[in-house]
Design a protein around this motif. Structure first.
Motif, mmCIF file in Angstrom:
data_model
loop_
_atom_site.group_PDB
_atom_site.id
_atom_site.type_symbol
_atom_site.label_atom_id
_atom_site.label_comp_id
_atom_site.label_asym_id
_atom_site.label_seq_id
_atom_site.Cartn_x
_atom_site.Cartn_y
_atom_site.Cartn_z
ATOM 1 N N SER A 194 0.484 -1.598 0.059
ATOM 2 C CA SER A 194 0.178 0.059 -0.027
ATOM 3 C C SER A 194 0.921 1.970 -0.342
ATOM 4 C CB SER A 194 -1.025 -0.113 1.367
ATOM 5 O OG SER A 194 -0.085 0.282 2.705
ATOM 6 N N GLN A 195 0.240 2.489 -0.896
ATOM 7 C CA GLN A 195 1.523 3.321 -0.987
ATOM 8 C C GLN A 195 0.278 4.556 -1.071
ATOM 9 O OE1 GLN A 195 2.960 3.351 -5.110
ATOM 10 N NE2 GLN A 195 4.496 1.296 -4.303
ATOM 11 N N ASP A 196 -0.988 4.666 -0.501
ATOM 12 C CA ASP A 196 -1.924 6.324 -1.204
ATOM 13 C C ASP A 196 -2.301 6.317 -0.118
ATOM 14 O OD1 ASP A 196 -1.717 6.127 -3.550
ATOM 15 O OD2 ASP A 196 -2.985 4.506 -4.472
ATOM 16 N N ILE A 197 -2.593 6.896 0.995
ATOM 17 C CA ILE A 197 -3.839 7.227 2.032
ATOM 18 C C ILE A 197 -5.224 7.063 2.267
ATOM 19 C CG2 ILE A 197 -4.139 9.327 3.493
ATOM 20 C CD1 ILE A 197 -2.466 11.798 2.192
ATOM 21 N N CYS A 198 -5.193 5.802 2.495
ATOM 22 C CA CYS A 198 -6.392 5.342 2.974
ATOM 23 C C CYS A 198 -8.029 5.934 2.747
ATOM 24 C CB CYS A 198 -6.761 4.126 4.011
ATOM 25 S SG CYS A 198 -6.807 5.043 5.477
ATOM 26 N N PHE A 199 -7.805 7.356 2.648
ATOM 27 C CA PHE A 199 -8.864 8.057 2.696
ATOM 28 C C PHE A 199 -8.906 8.706 1.472
ATOM 29 C CE2 PHE A 199 -6.686 9.652 5.965
ATOM 30 C CZ PHE A 199 -6.504 11.625 5.619
ATOM 31 N N VAL A 200 -7.693 9.031 0.595
ATOM 32 C CA VAL A 200 -7.590 9.438 -0.690
ATOM 33 C C VAL A 200 -7.012 8.663 -1.829
ATOM 34 C CG1 VAL A 200 -7.493 11.248 -1.736
ATOM 35 C CG2 VAL A 200 -7.151 11.940 0.881
ATOM 36 N N PRO A 201 -7.534 7.495 -1.980
ATOM 37 C CA PRO A 201 -6.990 6.818 -2.513
ATOM 38 C C PRO A 201 -6.185 7.231 -3.967
ATOM 39 C CG PRO A 201 -9.304 6.007 -2.450
ATOM 40 C CD PRO A 201 -9.166 6.986 -1.245
ATOM 41 N N ASP A 202 -7.364 7.966 -4.719
ATOM 42 C CA ASP A 202 -6.268 8.691 -5.628
ATOM 43 C C ASP A 202 -5.387 9.340 -5.530
ATOM 44 O OD1 ASP A 202 -8.161 10.188 -4.826
ATOM 45 O OD2 ASP A 202 -9.336 11.000 -7.019
ATOM 46 N N GLY A 203 -5.203 10.049 -4.404
ATOM 47 C CA GLY A 203 -4.186 10.218 -4.273
ATOM 48 C C GLY A 203 -4.721 11.961 -4.958
ATOM 49 N N ASP A 204 -5.469 12.655 -4.920
ATOM 50 C CA ASP A 204 -6.053 13.983 -5.024
ATOM 51 C C ASP A 204 -7.256 14.185 -3.633
ATOM 52 O OD1 ASP A 204 -7.550 16.459 -5.960
ATOM 53 O OD2 ASP A 204 -8.637 15.677 -6.962
ATOM 54 N N TYR A 205 -6.082 15.037 -2.905
ATOM 55 C CA TYR A 205 -6.735 15.695 -1.165
ATOM 56 C C TYR A 205 -7.321 16.346 -1.334
ATOM 57 C CZ TYR A 205 -2.739 19.055 -1.731
ATOM 58 O OH TYR A 205 -1.772 19.942 -1.709
ATOM 59 N N ALA A 206 -7.322 17.513 -2.881
ATOM 60 C CA ALA A 206 -7.938 18.664 -2.710
ATOM 61 C C ALA A 206 -9.375 18.711 -2.520
ATOM 62 C CB ALA A 206 -7.216 19.319 -3.380
ATOM 63 N N ARG A 207 -9.589 17.648 -3.329
ATOM 64 C CA ARG A 207 -11.163 17.162 -4.235
ATOM 65 C C ARG A 207 -11.957 16.560 -3.182
ATOM 66 N NH1 ARG A 207 -11.879 13.254 -8.801
ATOM 67 N NH2 ARG A 207 -10.667 12.074 -7.410
ATOM 68 N N PHE A 208 -11.269 15.689 -2.269
ATOM 69 C CA PHE A 208 -11.511 14.818 -0.870
ATOM 70 C C PHE A 208 -12.169 15.487 0.199
ATOM 71 C CE2 PHE A 208 -10.706 13.582 3.263
ATOM 72 C CZ PHE A 208 -11.675 12.384 3.593
ATOM 73 N N MET A 209 -11.454 16.670 0.250
ATOM 74 C CA MET A 209 -11.322 17.514 1.838
ATOM 75 C C MET A 209 -12.542 18.517 1.519
ATOM 76 S SD MET A 209 -7.791 19.523 2.379
ATOM 77 C CE MET A 209 -8.052 20.487 3.100
ATOM 78 N N GLU A 210 -12.658 19.131 -0.214
ATOM 79 C CA GLU A 210 -13.670 19.682 -0.159
ATOM 80 C C GLU A 210 -15.166 18.920 -0.475
ATOM 81 O OE1 GLU A 210 -12.304 23.304 -3.775
ATOM 82 O OE2 GLU A 210 -12.616 21.502 -5.125
ATOM 83 N N GLU A 211 -14.591 18.050 -0.667
ATOM 84 C CA GLU A 211 -16.621 16.705 -0.434
ATOM 85 C C GLU A 211 -16.445 16.245 0.226
ATOM 86 O OE1 GLU A 211 -15.409 13.634 -3.118
ATOM 87 O OE2 GLU A 211 -15.656 14.031 -5.247
ATOM 88 N N PHE A 212 -15.623 16.330 1.529
ATOM 89 C CA PHE A 212 -15.761 15.736 2.735
ATOM 90 C C PHE A 212 -16.260 17.204 3.623
ATOM 91 C CE2 PHE A 212 -14.577 15.021 7.061
ATOM 92 C CZ PHE A 212 -14.957 13.930 7.044
ATOM 93 N N THR A 213 -15.780 18.377 2.921
ATOM 94 C CA THR A 213 -15.946 19.867 4.317
ATOM 95 C C THR A 213 -17.519 20.066 3.285
ATOM 96 O OG1 THR A 213 -14.576 20.752 2.918
ATOM 97 C CG2 THR A 213 -13.894 19.266 5.058
ATOM 98 N N GLY A 214 -17.774 20.065 2.262
ATOM 99 C CA GLY A 214 -18.634 20.870 1.614
ATOM 100 C C GLY A 214 -17.912 22.197 1.316
#
Length: 370
Positions: A205-225
């Protein structure tokens, strides 16, 4: 329980099984050495809704299936423990806070600290198990002279994971077993092949488990709204040289993806989160000599009383660099490198070594040229 029964009891070991080859072989080694093993997988995210196919992540439903299959093959009890709520509060929420404050977080270190070696150790104690076992490539030994538990590098230099374990306390180290610390990855894969484990050839495993595609900014926007708005790129003199797509999307030292044509390569040198500006400049601007850290954890010593010569890493796979560490308060230190270092970044860990022993470490709060 009578004394005879107590002395005849085989020691129990909780195996933190991620579904990967390393933790599976760690389980096999402990069982071989006479331990009563119980396999446990922590469910940390509900990422079955995330398309992780082809991504090198951990904690997915497939990983749980692989761990369960290995446990079944070894004929050991196996459980899945749901820590999703605490993981969101302690790991994901902090991850977002650090990025929003302009830092670069290290969620895997936080996961080891708050989840793996906290929750699992307490669960093991509650179920009469003596040790928590993981597949990390590092070693735990007790110093006969001082009685302190020591964390040492794994013998496989290419796989050494001591950097991400620097937060382990003396109490935790006393109950932690790391059976892969004296092995090389090739040996671990060979054992898994011999035992016909389903994950013998599985990728690490190499990626952050809750950001599997590596696009952390998109994850943050989806998670926080939230939406992280565009802002100004500035040069080192403060002049606007372009428009960025949100300061959280950039990390110190970044070169790619800036979309700037300035006649020479430029790198992210600083961020002002309140002003939503990103400063870019030549690579020479990235080098700093002094690092300040807080949230310090000492392992080989009880406290830092005066200057010490050390080697240090400010990134996971960085070659250690010579430095001197100085006390800077009850929970902080100042580290002065012999030579300027490229892009030490607030939010990341700085880990101190003496030889193959982890002296301790902390979280970078600020850097200076010196």
């Amino acid at each position: 329980m009578t004394e005879t029964q107590n002395t005849s009891r085989r020691p129990g070991a909780l195996i933190a099984m991620s579904g990967g080859v390393d933790s599976s072989v760690a389980a096999w080694l402990m069982q071989r050495d006479g331990f009563d093993c119980t396999g446990v997988t922590m469910r940390l995210t509900r990422n079955e809704a995330v398309n992780t196919e082809g991504l090198h992540t951990c904690c997915s439903e497939r990983d749980i299936e692989d761990a369960a299959e290995v446990a079944y093959a070894m004929d050991i009890p196996y459980e899945v423990l749901d820590f999703t709520a605490d993981f969101q509060e302690r790991i994901i929420d902090k991850f977002i806070r650090v990025y929003e404050a302009g830092g670069t977080p290290n969620p895997c270190i936080d996961c080891n600290r708050y989840m793996k070696f906290d929750h699992l150790l307490r669960w093991a104690e509650a179920h009469g198990l003596d040790h928590v076992v993981t597949g990390h490539y590092a070693r735990v030994e007790q110093d006969e002279a001082t009685g302190r538990w020591l964390l040492k590098k794994g013998l496989d230099e290419n796989k050494d994971q001591s950097y991400v374990l620097y937060n382990l306390t003396q109490e935790q180290l006393a109950h932690v077993r790391l059976p892969l610390g004296g092995l090389h990855k090739s040996e671990v894969r060979a054992i898994a092949e011999q035992q016909h484990f389903v994950n013998a050839r599985k990728h690490d495993s190499q990626d952050i488990c809750f950001v599997p595609d590596g696009d952390y900014a998109r994850f943050m926007e989806e998670f926080t709204g939230k939406h992280y708005p565009a802002g100004d790129f500035l040069d080192v003199g403060g002049k606007k040289v372009g428009t960025h797509s949100g300061a959280v999307r950039y990390t110190i030292g970044q070169r790619k993806g800036l979309g700037l044509a300035m006649g020479a390569p430029v790198y992210v040198c600083a961020k002002d989160m309140q002003a939503n500006t990103v400063t870019v400049g030549p690579e020479s601007e990235l080098f700093d000599t002094i690092v300040y850290a807080n949230e310090v954890n000492w392992i080989a010593i009880p406290e830092l009383k005066g200057p010490l010569r050390v080697t240090a890493r400010t990134r996971y796979h960085q070659t250690e660099q010579p430095a001197t560490v100085y006390p800077a308060g009850p929970d902080s230190f100042r580290l002065e490198f012999d030579q300027p270092q490229r892009a030490p970044t607030p939010g990341q860990a700085v880990v101190l070594y003496q030889g193959d022993v982890v002296l301790g470490g902390g979280t970078i709060t600020q850097v200076a040229k010196g």
